[in-house]
Design a protein around this motif. Sequence first.
Motif, PDB file in Angstrom:
ATOM      1  N   PRO A 105       2.333 -11.429   8.820  1.00 13.95           N
ATOM      2  CA  PRO A 105       2.843 -12.522   7.989  1.00 13.95           C
ATOM      3  C   PRO A 105       4.299 -12.869   8.307  1.00 13.95           C
ATOM      4  O   PRO A 105       4.786 -13.884   7.828  1.00 13.95           O
ATOM      5  CB  PRO A 105       2.732 -11.932   6.577  1.00 13.95           C
ATOM      6  N   ARG A 106       4.967 -12.030   9.047  1.00 15.95           N
ATOM      7  CA  ARG A 106       6.383 -12.265   9.285  1.00 15.95           C
ATOM      8  C   ARG A 106       6.655 -11.858  10.722  1.00 15.95           C
ATOM      9  O   ARG A 106       6.257 -10.757  11.132  1.00 15.95           O
ATOM     10  CB  ARG A 106       7.209 -11.382   8.340  1.00 15.95           C
TER      11      ARG A 106
ATOM     12  N   ARG B 133       9.732 -10.349  -0.774  1.00  8.54           N
ATOM     13  CA  ARG B 133      10.335  -9.780   0.442  1.00  8.54           C
ATOM     14  C   ARG B 133      10.013  -8.302   0.572  1.00  8.54           C
ATOM     15  O   ARG B 133       9.724  -7.798   1.651  1.00  8.54           O
ATOM     16  CB  ARG B 133      11.864  -9.958   0.413  1.00  8.54           C
ATOM     17  N   ASP B 136       6.496  -7.833   1.887  1.00  3.86           N
ATOM     18  CA  ASP B 136       6.502  -8.098   3.332  1.00  3.86           C
ATOM     19  C   ASP B 136       7.068  -6.908   4.089  1.00  3.86           C
ATOM     20  O   ASP B 136       6.556  -6.509   5.131  1.00  3.86           O
ATOM     21  CB  ASP B 136       7.379  -9.319   3.641  1.00  3.86           C
ATOM     22  N   SER B 140       5.602  -4.302   7.129  1.00  2.67           N
ATOM     23  CA  SER B 140       6.199  -4.343   8.464  1.00  2.67           C
ATOM     24  C   SER B 140       6.266  -2.954   9.082  1.00  2.67           C
ATOM     25  O   SER B 140       5.901  -1.959   8.466  1.00  2.67           O
ATOM     26  CB  SER B 140       7.600  -4.931   8.387  1.00  2.67           C
TER      27      SER B 140
END
Lengths: 217, 840
Positions: A105-106, B133, B136, B140
């Motif tokens: 998504p990023r 955030r 996310d 990651s």
Amino acid sequence: MTSGSERRDARPARRALIGAIAAVGATAAIALATIGPRHAWAQPATAAAGGWDLTRLLDEMSRRKRTRARFVERQFLALLDEPVDASGELSFDAPDKLVKRTISPRPELLSVDGDQVRVERPGLARTMSLQQLPEVAPLIESLRATLNGDRQALETVFDVGLEGRRDAWRMTLRPHARAGASLPRRIVLGGAGNEVRQVEIEQADGDRSVMRILDGR
Amino acid sequence: MSGRRAIVLGWLLALAAAAVIISRTPFLADMSVFLPRTPTAEQRLLVENLRNGATARILLVAVDGVPADARARASLGLRERLLASQQFQLVNNGDRGSLANDQKLLFERRYLLSPAVTPAAFETAGLHEALRRAIDELASSTGALTKPLITRDPTGELLRLLGRLDVGDGLRTHDGVWVDPEGRRLLLMASTRAGGSDVDGQQQAIEAVHAAFAPIAAEWSDARLRVSGPGVFAVESRRDIEHDVHRLSLLGSGLIIAMLCFVFRSPLAIGLAFVPMISAVLAGASTVSWVFGSLHGLTLGFGITLIAEAVDYALYQMIRRPAGVGTGDGEVGAAAAAGTAGTAGAGAGTNADDGDAGATVATLVGSGGRTGAGGFWQTIVLGVLTSTIGFSALVLSGFPGLTQMATFSIAGLVAAALATRFVLPALTPAGFRPRDLGGLDRRLHRVCARLRRLRWPAAALVAVALAMVWRGHDRLWDDDIAALNPVSAAARQLDEELRGAVGAAEAGTMIVVTAGSQEAALQGAEQVGAWLDEQVAAQRLGAYESPATLLPSERTQQARRAALPPADVLRARLAEATRGLPLRAERLEPFIDDVQAARAAPPLTLDELADTQLGLRVRALLTAYDDRVAAIIALRAPAAAGSAPRPLDEAWLAASLPRVDGAVVSLLNIKQRTDRLYAGYLHEAIRLSIGGAAIILLLLAASIRSPRQVLSVCAPLLGAVVLTLGVFLLAGHRLNLLHLIGLLLVVAVGSNYTLFFRTLAIDGGGQRRDGTFDGTLASLVFANLAIIIGFGVLAGSRVPLLSALGSTVAIGAALALALACVWAQAPRPLRPPPTGDAAR
């Protein structure tokens, strides 16, 4: 404040960060290492029957010099009600460059090139030396040794188990007890024939991620 | 006889009093007394504070030669033993354990420390954005790091703080402990409990490091320990100075005693020769203690030279046997009589002001100047006066160290002269007769006569040297204050190496925010910091380090606390903010608890930072003196496109610093400023010395009154100075302040020689009526030898200041005597004694 001891004060956190990065990177390395070109596995045989074993598998891996693939990853975190998905590309260039590029998504880039570990994403770009990561450096280095066909180096970090046949195998990696606590509890690679199709990582806290690898070439 | 007893008793009492004063005086080795005072009292205090503050307590420890697989164990063991020694507040080796306090503090105080804590960030929209955030982030590659913290710190303040404190490349570690960039040398940083100026405490700390290293040395024979830091410098320079003062004074005294043995061949005479020596050293040291309240090691080292100078007086007094006293049984009587005759003169000479003294001496020297104790003493008094004036010039200099040395010399010389004049005769038993050196004297006179033929070649040599000095005058003096640094180049290099390895740069350019209170200074630093942030963003500045980043002002802390909502409000907002996110608000209760704890907690104080690396840093940047507090913001140059940073544009910085209400903001570069000041003071000291020399000339002119004789007295002195400068120029030595003092000493000591040669010329060449020689020339030669021994020994010192002084005076004094001899007027032929001879 921006220098001197503060920089050092940030180190353990950074080490943890890089530990996480490197663990994922290492997994990617394993995944990439096991993606074999179709023709390398052209003659199906059972592990027991055709003299096919870990040594042969690693030997085949070591002949690969360059690999590209897409990945789709799903993470199951106890904290979140829903799994989180990510996707992107993986690449490996012999002898020691591994890259995991997340697109969704990023956007994020993670690479291990020689001694340099680099993370890039919007608002952050950081390069560090693998030497600064004593806990995971052995992992990365042993995996790179694996890519060069060095089974011994792989087994200094992991207990390696291989089951199944050449066209449907499972390789299970469990870190030795004395390896760093930041390493995953277990890594399971699933492959069919010459392809790694799936990498499953089970973290020490029970959270788990499954990465499917597509279009290896 | 009772008069003699009273003199001896008085002398002994004076010595005892001086000894008591000295015994109560602190002995210093701090080099800052040899640094110029900065112009404003405020800056001086600031610089002194920096020298004694937290940065001065850091010891850098490096261990070489431990095998790779044992490095972590060695480093951890070393750290443990260092902490156990109780000498250190903190020991950091990169190990997680050594940073546990810092991490705990940063995490617990994150809501007061983070600049992202604003009311908007804790509104529903701000929280929603932060949580999105965070999720996310979890997904990651670095998610593993944030996962354990997300329920307590979903807004990511800890990571933000760490990022703010981080500039990139850190220290390399090996198995979790610091190593140098090559990965071979173990590194540790230790902060001593003892202050930087507490040299004894620093020494104990350094000894503790060596003790803690012992087990490592025992296990690996190749292991080597290196320690550096301000404390090491202080301890080493003190040790070097003490060692040199001790060793060189023993060596110098030994050699001088050997010479005295040769000259006198009488234990009594040698004992007597020590009277002026002891008087000079005790008087000099006690006067300095009394005036300055402390005694510097270097001043004491300098005092060794007084041994040589004071022995001169004894030599002049005891070797020389005036005409008419040849047989010796009247020796003591003569001295006693001379004492009576000379009391008025000597007393007036030493006590009067400079102006009056000139007249007094003029009368004394001009009136008689004939054979005998009267004339002899007038010469000595004139010599002492010229020296005193020369050193008075240095008393005016801006270097506390120089003022001490000059005071020491003046007091010592006066005491030596007085002791020779009064105590020596009083202690000399009746009938005592030192060895007659008439024979030696005769030979010396013959040599001298021959040397006089060299007057023109000598003049030519001096002229050449003068031309050289004239042409090379701009590279004669060393403006770099490092020339005065007693720390060896090797030690400085090691320090640079270790500092480079741990990334602890030395203080360079800094902004100083001074205010009436710590709070005001921190508020000022925050305002300057906001401006600096813009400059960093515009890449005019690389980075900066401000105490307010780690210890925000109370005002800022309160503003941040006010931004934190109460529990029920936050809970409601979180319920709203988590809508549409996979993270349920109920999981964030720990976050609500932490925010409530931060709301209730008292503001962060400096005390709370104790025992953390961060606190150490803050303390180094925050210094209180008098009723002022200074916040120091260290600046780093912007990184250029390549690798080397561009230098800071200091002129631009100084011109564009923001103004802050209630605080003074200024730019400071300690190294540059000290160098500039030193250059200024060096030139000032040169000017003062030239002024002193001019006064000496005037004094001599007033007392001698004959231009030709003034020239004959002064020319050898100037010639010696010029030749000495020429020697240093040829050798490629740049001169510092101590060379200058040496030159003044050359003039002071040399003036005795030339004045005696003048007396010799007037007195018929030191020849008695019976044709034998009175020993004046022999006494000069031995006095000169004593000086060369005393200072020559000093020239071998490891302390650059002492060796500069020693070499200058040893060379200069030898040249002064040679030139005095070469350029002396030929003695007039002996005539019948004039009437009214001062000696019987």
